[in-house]
Design an enzyme around this catalytic site. Structure first.
Site, PDB file in Angstrom:
ATOM      1  N   LYS A 116       1.126  -0.981  -0.038  1.00  9.54           N
ATOM      2  CA  LYS A 116      -0.226   0.164   0.069  1.00  9.54           C
ATOM      3  C   LYS A 116       1.057   1.093  -0.020  1.00  9.54           C
ATOM      4  CE  LYS A 116      -3.667   2.024   2.618  1.00  9.54           C
ATOM      5  NZ  LYS A 116      -4.418   1.945   3.682  1.00  9.54           N
TER       6      LYS A 116
ATOM      7  N   LYS B 228      -2.430  -1.671  -3.906  1.00  7.51           N
ATOM      8  CA  LYS B 228      -2.808  -0.213  -3.256  1.00  7.51           C
ATOM      9  C   LYS B 228      -2.117   0.949  -3.724  1.00  7.51           C
ATOM     10  CE  LYS B 228      -6.548   1.634  -0.773  1.00  7.51           C
ATOM     11  NZ  LYS B 228      -6.297   1.783   0.737  1.00  7.51           N
TER      12      LYS B 228
HETATM   13  C1  PBG Z   1      -7.603   3.130   5.366  1.00  9.32           C
HETATM   14  C2  PBG Z   1      -7.937   2.841   4.407  1.00  9.32           C
HETATM   15  C3  PBG Z   1      -7.808   4.082   3.114  1.00  9.32           C
HETATM   16  C4  PBG Z   1      -8.009   3.313   1.725  1.00  9.32           C
HETATM   17  C5  PBG Z   1      -8.427   2.139   2.229  1.00  9.32           C
HETATM   18  N1  PBG Z   1      -8.481   2.013   3.373  1.00  9.32           N
HETATM   19  C6  PBG Z   1      -6.983   5.279   3.161  1.00  9.32           C
HETATM   20  C7  PBG Z   1      -5.804   5.753   3.504  1.00  9.32           C
HETATM   21  O1  PBG Z   1      -4.945   4.970   3.949  1.00  9.32           O
HETATM   22  O2  PBG Z   1      -5.258   7.288   3.751  1.00  9.32           O
HETATM   23  C8  PBG Z   1      -7.972   4.102   0.980  1.00  9.32           C
HETATM   24  C9  PBG Z   1      -8.929   3.748   0.027  1.00  9.32           C
HETATM   25  C10 PBG Z   1      -9.413   5.103  -1.589  1.00  9.32           C
HETATM   26  O3  PBG Z   1      -8.866   6.072  -2.100  1.00  9.32           O
HETATM   27  O4  PBG Z   1     -10.450   4.822  -1.723  1.00  9.32           O
HETATM   28  N2  PBG Z   1      -6.497   2.859   5.863  1.00  9.32           N
END
Ligand code: PBG
Length: 327
Positions: free
Chosen positions: A194, A247
């Site tokens: 991520k 992601k």
């Molecule tokens: C929580 C999380 C996030 C997303 C999914 N789970 C946000 C982040 O890490 O700031 C992002 C999903 C999206 O942008 O569609 N940690």
């Protein structure tokens, strides 16, 4: 002209073009993310994500019906609590918003598959994905909370948990605690690679989870790195993840395709809020055709090597797949 190789031969008719498609997909591989908000009734459109909503618990069953009717069989649930605290205790409360949503969803629409986002940022007053010590997210202290959240979600009926925090060792922590509590068959979808991405901006408005100080760069990944992503995937495999996720998706197709060559695990990709918002905005301005872009971007994620795709366009993608337009 003596031309033996003519790739155009296989492009002559729609039927033939469909027959020779290399990328095959079907709606069972789609996951639709949804936001459930505590203390509201009905649904409110999220300004940064037109067409996506905050659902009150009263609206959830109807919204899930729409998901099912669209041919999507799996949803990823995010909860937005009424109150937050430094420890994100709402995330594991037995009567927390995500737990209530899971219980209701399993009761009202048991045919869908429910994945719960296992993270703290929607529940902490500081907006970070863990416990703060000395102005930083403390990795090891956060692990206990994450494991606790995962167990509470499994108890509420989650079919699969999805840790999205990027703490080191969290898959092992979550796996051990789930097993200890008897949830040996609950799979883990790990947000393994991520990236610290600005493509999450609309989500943070939607989830009211923007960090109140600093950023997420000391836990989420630097977008310069690809080999590091492979390492993260390997670690999550070793720690017991069942599905590995990358992601965002669109700016990271190279990472997906490299990951495909390096793991036998199932790979998921999350086409995030910013990817959705960009297509929406460009379509609204009349610069592109939304349906064309939905199809092309979705296929590109599968073509790169994703087995599963999480997308705010899941319902539309399912429709285009069913029509045979893609897939
Ligand atoms: C929580 C999380 C996030 C997303 C999914 N789970 C946000 C982040 O890490 O700031 C992002 C999903 C999206 O942008 O569609 N940690």
């Amino acid at each position: 002209m003596e031309l033996v190789q003519r790739p155009r031969r296989l492009r002559t008719t729609p039927v033939l073009r469909k027959m020779v498609r290399e990328t095959r997909m079907d709606p069972s591989s789609l996951i639709y993310p949804m936001f459930v908000k505590e203390g509201i009734t009905g649904k409110n459109e999220i300004p940064s994500m037109p067409g996506q909503y905050h659902y009150g618990l009263d609206m959830l069953p109807k919204a899930l019906e729409e998901v099912r009717d669209a041919g999507v069989s799996s949803v990823m649930l995010f909860g937005i609590p009424k109150t937050k605290d430094d420890w994100g205790s709402g995330a594991w409360a037995a009567d927390g918003i995500i737990q209530q949503a899971l219980e209701l969803a399993k009761k009202e629409m048991p045919s869908l598959f429910y994945i719960s986002d296992t993270c703290m940022c929607e529940y902490t007053s500081h907006g970070h994905c863990g416990i703060i010590e000395n102005n930083q997210v403390d990795n090891d202290k956060t692990l206990d909370s994450l494991a606790r959240i995962a167990v509470s979600q499994a108890q509420a009926g989650a079919d699969m948990v999805a840790p999205s925090d990027m703490m080191d060792g969290r898959i092992l922590a979550v796996r051990s605690k789930l097993d200890k509590k008897g949830f040996t068959t609950t799979p883990i979808l790990a947000y393994s690679a991520k990236y610290a991405s600005s493509f999450y901006e609309p989500f943070r408005e939607a989830a009211q989870s923007a960090p109140q100080f600093g950023d997420r760069k000391n836990y989420q990944m630097d977008y310069h790195n690809k080999r590091e992503a492979l390492r993260e995937l390997e670690l999550d495999e070793e720690e017991g993840a069942d599905i590995l996720m990358i992601k965002p998706a669109l700016s990271y197709l190279d990472v997906i395709s490299e990951a495909r060559k390096n793991t036998n695990h199932l790979l998921a990709a999350y086409s995030v809020s910013g990817e959705y918002a960009m297509i929406k905005a460009a379509a609204k301005a009349g610069f592109i055709k939304e349906d064309h872009l939905i199809c092309e971007t979705a296929v590109s994620i599968y073509r790169a090597g994703a087995d599963l795709v999480v997308s705010y366009y899941a319902k539309e993608i399912a429709k285009f797949m069913k029509e045979g337009r893609i897939g």
